[in-house]
Design an enzyme around this catalytic site. Structure first.
Site, PDB file in Angstrom:
ATOM      1  N   SER A 179       0.843  -1.201   0.000  1.00 17.59           N
ATOM      2  CA  SER A 179       0.000   0.000   0.000  1.00 17.59           C
ATOM      3  C   SER A 179       0.878   1.251   0.000  1.00 17.59           C
ATOM      4  O   SER A 179       0.390   2.349  -0.281  1.00 17.59           O
ATOM      5  CB  SER A 179      -0.934   0.008   1.218  1.00 17.59           C
ATOM      6  OG  SER A 179      -0.204  -0.189   2.412  1.00 17.59           O
TER       7      SER A 179
ATOM      8  N   LYS B 278       4.909 -11.418   2.849  1.00 19.09           N
ATOM      9  CA  LYS B 278       3.468 -11.652   2.652  1.00 19.09           C
ATOM     10  C   LYS B 278       3.192 -11.664   1.158  1.00 19.09           C
ATOM     11  O   LYS B 278       3.794 -10.886   0.407  1.00 19.09           O
ATOM     12  CB  LYS B 278       2.640 -10.555   3.330  1.00 19.09           C
ATOM     13  CG  LYS B 278       1.133 -10.685   3.045  1.00 19.09           C
ATOM     14  CD  LYS B 278       0.292  -9.815   3.943  1.00 19.09           C
ATOM     15  CE  LYS B 278       0.148  -8.368   3.492  1.00 19.09           C
ATOM     16  NZ  LYS B 278      -0.435  -8.179   2.151  1.00 19.09           N
TER      17      LYS B 278
ATOM     18  N   GLU C  43      -0.215 -12.289  -1.811  1.00 22.60           N
ATOM     19  CA  GLU C  43      -1.674 -12.360  -1.993  1.00 22.60           C
ATOM     20  C   GLU C  43      -2.076 -13.600  -2.770  1.00 22.60           C
ATOM     21  O   GLU C  43      -1.348 -14.039  -3.676  1.00 22.60           O
ATOM     22  CB  GLU C  43      -2.165 -11.107  -2.733  1.00 22.60           C
ATOM     23  CG  GLU C  43      -1.999  -9.835  -1.916  1.00 22.60           C
ATOM     24  CD  GLU C  43      -2.568  -8.607  -2.623  1.00 22.60           C
ATOM     25  OE1 GLU C  43      -3.255  -8.747  -3.666  1.00 22.60           O
ATOM     26  OE2 GLU C  43      -2.325  -7.496  -2.111  1.00 22.60           O
TER      27      GLU C  43
ATOM     28  N   GLU D  42      -8.848  -9.705   4.211  1.00 22.04           N
ATOM     29  CA  GLU D  42      -9.203  -8.305   3.925  1.00 22.04           C
ATOM     30  C   GLU D  42     -10.604  -8.200   3.319  1.00 22.04           C
ATOM     31  O   GLU D  42     -10.977  -8.979   2.424  1.00 22.04           O
ATOM     32  CB  GLU D  42      -8.182  -7.690   2.952  1.00 22.04           C
ATOM     33  CG  GLU D  42      -8.529  -6.231   2.614  1.00 22.04           C
ATOM     34  CD  GLU D  42      -7.409  -5.440   1.974  1.00 22.04           C
ATOM     35  OE1 GLU D  42      -6.288  -5.969   1.827  1.00 22.04           O
ATOM     36  OE2 GLU D  42      -7.676  -4.264   1.619  1.00 22.04           O
TER      37      GLU D  42
HETATM   38  O1  KIV Z   1      -0.350  -3.379   1.633  1.00 18.84           O
HETATM   39  C1  KIV Z   1      -0.917  -3.334   2.730  1.00 18.84           C
HETATM   40  O2  KIV Z   1      -0.848  -2.343   3.455  1.00 18.84           O
HETATM   41  C2  KIV Z   1      -1.680  -4.497   3.136  1.00 18.84           C
HETATM   42  C3  KIV Z   1      -2.596  -4.321   4.295  1.00 18.84           C
HETATM   43  C4  KIV Z   1      -3.766  -3.572   3.836  1.00 18.84           C
HETATM   44  C5  KIV Z   1      -2.951  -5.614   4.921  1.00 18.84           C
HETATM   45  O3  KIV Z   1      -1.583  -5.522   2.533  1.00 18.84           O
END
Ligand code: KIV
Length: 271
Positions: A52, A120, A122, A189
């Site tokens: 983000s 992380k 997706e 999410e």
């Molecule tokens: O990129 C991000 O900030 C995220 C959060 C919204 C979980 O993946």
């Protein structure tokens, strides 16, 4: 007299987060830079350097354009600014989907160059093989299911998931697949509350909710959203501070004082 030493500060580990399933709620926030990370570090179990940052820090319209090097740059700053929270860095779009080998190469680069503790990525069932491949080779993975912002172009925007009960089975399959593949936690999410409850009950790893109700094992928000720094606030965000207004007031005062020559004053001048 013996010299008193403080016990060394130890970072939260992946197994410690994993063990919090069903226990005290896990506290987490995003952070993209060293100084805010140092503040968040005092209170959060883990800090996410989320992609983000492309939208929040770099004015992009979605996270799709975020390059790997940008994640590494911000990830390194956050690790440097912190001592106790686990730091997770997002794998950006296009750096892991093609093959497990590609995912390993890029995730290993992120971990080596930032010194973060986990990555992380997706995707649900479709990413299970890749998650297993990474975990077996020493890379802890946090999964991310439900609304997956990197797929915004396929979804046609950021859409709350699970409004149609017919889709619940797919979301439940996704979360089970990433848990079985070895993810140590999973971000859920933008899903409706009853689905979030079922997803949380369906797996033995912690679910970290964002727009997914208090049914999850923990919560995460984008720091700038909860500080009132973002141009718009999604429904699921609670704004805990109005920093946008405070920054504007301070900048206005500064501009006025420079214009009137009130700044720099006596105290700011070397004599
Ligand atoms: O990129 C991000 O900030 C995220 C959060 C919204 C979980 O993946």
């Amino acid at each position: 007299m013996s010299k008193q030493t403080n016990p060394p500060v130890r970072r939260t580990t992946v197994p410690q987060i994993r063990a919090r399933k069903g226990g005290d709620p896990i506290v987490s926030l995003t952070s993209y830079h060293a100084h805010t990370a140092a503040i968040v570090d005092k209170y959060a179990d883990f800090i996410l350097v989320g992609d983000s940052l492309g939208m929040v820090m770099h004015g992009m319209e979605s996270t799709v354009g975020v390059p790997l090097d940008l994640m590494i740059m911000h990830g390194r700053a956050v690790v440097k600014g912190t001592k106790r929270a686990l730091v997770v860095v997002d794998m950006p779009f296009g750096t892991y989907e093609e093959s497990p080998n590609m995912a390993f190469r890029n995730a290993a680069k992120v971990m080596k160059e930032t010194q973060c503790q986990a990555v992380k990525l997706e995707g649900g069932a479709r990413m299970a093989e890749t998650i297993r491949f990474l975990v077996e080779r020493g890379i802890p993975v946090m999964a991310h299911v439900g609304l997956t912002p990197q797929s915004t172009n396929v979804m046609g925007g950021f859409k709350t998931q699970g409004r149609d009960e017919a889709t619940w089975e797919m979301h439940l399959n996704d979360i089970k697949a990433v848990a079985e593949a070895g993810a140590f936690a999973v971000v859920v999410e933008g899903v409706v509350e009853p689905l979030a409850a079922q997803m949380t009950r369906a797996v033995d790893i912690p679910t970290i909710g964002i727009g997914a109700s208090a049914e999850c094992d923990g919560q995460i928000l984008v720091l700038e959203d909860m500080l009132g720094l973002s141009p718009w606030t999604p429904k699921f965000v609670k704004v805990y501070g109005q920093l946008g207004g405070m920054i504007e007031a301070a900048v206005k005062d500064y501009a006025e004082e420079v214009s009137s020559r009130a700044f720099p004053g006596e105290d700011q001048v070397y004599r």
